[in-house]
Design an enzyme around this catalytic site. Structure first.
Site, PDB file in Angstrom:
ATOM      1  N   ASP A  24      54.302  39.566  36.821  1.00 48.89           N
ATOM      2  CA  ASP A  24      53.880  40.705  37.311  1.00 48.89           C
ATOM      3  C   ASP A  24      54.851  41.690  38.013  1.00 48.89           C
ATOM      4  O   ASP A  24      54.546  42.398  38.889  1.00 48.89           O
ATOM      5  CB  ASP A  24      52.698  40.704  38.157  1.00 48.89           C
ATOM      6  CG  ASP A  24      51.276  40.134  37.306  1.00 48.89           C
ATOM      7  OD1 ASP A  24      51.420  39.843  36.468  1.00 48.89           O
ATOM      8  OD2 ASP A  24      50.276  40.150  38.016  1.00 48.89           O
ATOM      9  N   GLU A  72      49.633  42.006  35.060  1.00 49.88           N
ATOM     10  CA  GLU A  72      48.154  42.281  35.059  1.00 49.88           C
ATOM     11  C   GLU A  72      47.637  43.736  34.591  1.00 49.88           C
ATOM     12  O   GLU A  72      48.571  44.878  34.943  1.00 49.88           O
ATOM     13  CB  GLU A  72      47.744  42.448  36.922  1.00 49.88           C
ATOM     14  CG  GLU A  72      46.401  42.466  37.063  1.00 49.88           C
ATOM     15  CD  GLU A  72      46.124  41.944  38.661  1.00 49.88           C
ATOM     16  OE1 GLU A  72      46.958  41.660  39.274  1.00 49.88           O
ATOM     17  OE2 GLU A  72      44.989  42.361  38.995  1.00 49.88           O
ATOM     18  N   LYS A 129      47.203  39.993  31.176  1.00 50.42           N
ATOM     19  CA  LYS A 129      45.974  39.120  31.969  1.00 50.42           C
ATOM     20  C   LYS A 129      45.181  40.002  32.825  1.00 50.42           C
ATOM     21  O   LYS A 129      45.793  40.692  33.399  1.00 50.42           O
ATOM     22  CB  LYS A 129      46.728  38.111  32.813  1.00 50.42           C
ATOM     23  CG  LYS A 129      47.766  38.643  33.887  1.00 50.42           C
ATOM     24  CD  LYS A 129      48.298  37.470  34.484  1.00 50.42           C
ATOM     25  CE  LYS A 129      49.029  37.695  35.912  1.00 50.42           C
ATOM     26  NZ  LYS A 129      48.370  38.350  36.894  1.00 50.42           N
ATOM     27  N   LYS A 132      44.055  37.541  37.897  1.00 48.73           N
ATOM     28  CA  LYS A 132      44.980  37.067  38.775  1.00 48.73           C
ATOM     29  C   LYS A 132      46.008  35.968  37.966  1.00 48.73           C
ATOM     30  O   LYS A 132      47.095  36.092  38.263  1.00 48.73           O
ATOM     31  CB  LYS A 132      44.578  36.701  40.159  1.00 48.73           C
ATOM     32  CG  LYS A 132      43.863  37.889  40.925  1.00 48.73           C
ATOM     33  CD  LYS A 132      44.553  39.095  40.889  1.00 48.73           C
ATOM     34  CE  LYS A 132      43.840  40.150  41.642  1.00 48.73           C
ATOM     35  NZ  LYS A 132      44.485  41.615  41.429  1.00 48.73           N
ATOM     36  N   VAL A 157      55.622  38.273  41.555  1.00 49.20           N
ATOM     37  CA  VAL A 157      54.724  38.750  42.683  1.00 49.20           C
ATOM     38  C   VAL A 157      53.219  38.729  42.498  1.00 49.20           C
ATOM     39  O   VAL A 157      52.977  38.930  40.957  1.00 49.20           O
ATOM     40  CB  VAL A 157      55.271  40.415  43.085  1.00 49.20           C
ATOM     41  CG1 VAL A 157      56.639  40.467  43.398  1.00 49.20           C
ATOM     42  CG2 VAL A 157      54.996  41.165  41.777  1.00 49.20           C
ATOM     43  N   THR A 158      52.200  38.910  43.356  1.00 47.14           N
ATOM     44  CA  THR A 158      52.766  38.409  44.726  1.00 47.14           C
ATOM     45  C   THR A 158      52.646  36.903  44.723  1.00 47.14           C
ATOM     46  O   THR A 158      51.640  36.420  44.101  1.00 47.14           O
ATOM     47  CB  THR A 158      51.791  39.232  45.862  1.00 47.14           C
ATOM     48  OG1 THR A 158      50.507  38.952  45.415  1.00 47.14           O
ATOM     49  CG2 THR A 158      52.002  41.003  45.513  1.00 47.14           C
ATOM     50  N   CYS A 162      48.802  36.505  42.451  1.00 48.25           N
ATOM     51  CA  CYS A 162      48.969  36.114  41.028  1.00 48.25           C
ATOM     52  C   CYS A 162      50.017  34.951  40.860  1.00 48.25           C
ATOM     53  O   CYS A 162      49.735  34.218  39.911  1.00 48.25           O
ATOM     54  CB  CYS A 162      49.468  37.390  40.400  1.00 48.25           C
ATOM     55  SG  CYS A 162      48.178  38.609  40.340  1.00 48.25           S
ATOM     56  N   GLN A 202      51.753  17.734  51.055  1.00 45.06           N
ATOM     57  CA  GLN A 202      51.074  16.413  50.493  1.00 45.06           C
ATOM     58  C   GLN A 202      51.618  15.822  49.263  1.00 45.06           C
ATOM     59  O   GLN A 202      50.977  15.329  48.322  1.00 45.06           O
ATOM     60  CB  GLN A 202      49.557  17.023  50.212  1.00 45.06           C
ATOM     61  CG  GLN A 202      48.915  17.596  51.570  1.00 45.06           C
ATOM     62  CD  GLN A 202      47.622  17.924  51.134  1.00 45.06           C
ATOM     63  OE1 GLN A 202      46.667  17.081  51.163  1.00 45.06           O
ATOM     64  NE2 GLN A 202      47.357  19.216  51.093  1.00 45.06           N
TER      65      GLN A 202
HETATM   66  C1  C5J Z   1      49.213  40.358  41.776  1.00 44.18           C
HETATM   67  C2  C5J Z   1      47.723  41.444  42.906  1.00 44.18           C
HETATM   68  N1  C5J Z   1      50.153  40.373  40.774  1.00 44.18           N
HETATM   69  N2  C5J Z   1      48.157  41.128  44.278  1.00 44.18           N
HETATM   70  N3  C5J Z   1      48.216  41.265  41.851  1.00 44.18           N
HETATM   71  O1  C5J Z   1      49.619  39.632  42.700  1.00 44.18           O
HETATM   72  O2  C5J Z   1      46.562  42.037  43.156  1.00 44.18           O
END
Ligand code: C5J
Length: 221
Positions: A24, A72, A129, A132, A157-158, A162, A202
């Site tokens: 994204d 996205e 997509k 997320k 990101v972020t 996502c 872990q």
């Molecule tokens: C992504 C969002 N790409 N934060 N989307 O992280 O809504």
């Protein structure tokens, strides 16, 4: 086989079966006037990783290895955008509204494009997509399986939304996943730090993390 010095222990992979997945890196998240800014976020933090993501992109192109870009993105009629997603909160612009870069998070609009510095080439996979995660309603798993991909290196990101969602989806589907620490960013530094820590905790419960210089030096050695 190459060995990337990573957390919690070295990440071993073959370039031919390792895809770079760039999540994204769209104008809607990285530039003023887009979805990220409409939620009240400072987008300049995200712009700072573009050169590092570009270095990884160049590395993968030189290696002839698989590259996947995600966006996205929703259909213009928003039939793939649940009301629960569109109506939540009180952003200045909702998904589908017209903003300075066209309709927010809608396929084909200027703001929905990947930033120019990271523009995909025709040979690279681009996934639109609606969620997320990169695996939900996209066919990505089948595309990766058809190409015998077993390892995924994530950027974009972020970090905690996502990127992390996609990495968890990938982990559950059996991929070995590494997140490049300085090639991902969040509007919230504390969320990025927590995400990196929880991925590698872990014994690598979700996967590995490593700085880009370790990825580059492993590929180039
Ligand atoms: C992504 C969002 N790409 N934060 N989307 O992280 O809504």
């Amino acid at each position: 086989m190459i060995k990337i010095l990573a957390r919690p222990f070295p990440f071993l992979c073959e370039p031919r079966s390792t895809a770079l997945v760039i999540i994204d890196m769209q104008r809607d998240f990285v530039e003023p006037g887009g979805f990220g800014a409409s939620l009240g976020n400072d987008v300049t933090r995200l712009q700072a990783i573009i050169p590092t993501v570009r270095a990884l992109l160049t590395l993968w192109r030189q290696a002839g290895a698989l590259i996947v870009h995600t966006r996205e993105s929703h259909r213009p009629d928003l039939s793939d955008c649940p009301p629960a997603k569109r109506n939540r909160g009180s952003p200045s612009l909702r998904i589908g509204d017209v903003g300075p870069m066209g309709r927010v998070l809608v396929a084909g609009e200027p703001g929905n494009q990947i930033v120019e510095a990271l523009a995909p080439r025709a040979s690279e996979i681009v996934i639109d997509k609606p969620g997320k995660g990169a695996f939900y309603a996209t066919g990505l798993h089948e595309m990766l399986q058809a190409r015998s991909i077993t390892h995924l290196v994530f950027a974009g990101v972020t970090t905690e939304v996502c990127v992390q969602t996609s990495m968890r989806e990938a982990n559950d589907r059996g991929y070995e996943c590494l997140l490049v620490e300085d090639a991902t960013e969040s509007y919230f530094p504390e969320f990025k730090a927590a995400t990196l820590a929880m991925i590698a905790a872990q014994g690598g419960i979700v996967g590995w993390t490593a700085p880009s210089n370790q990825v580059l030096s492993a590929f180039l050695s």
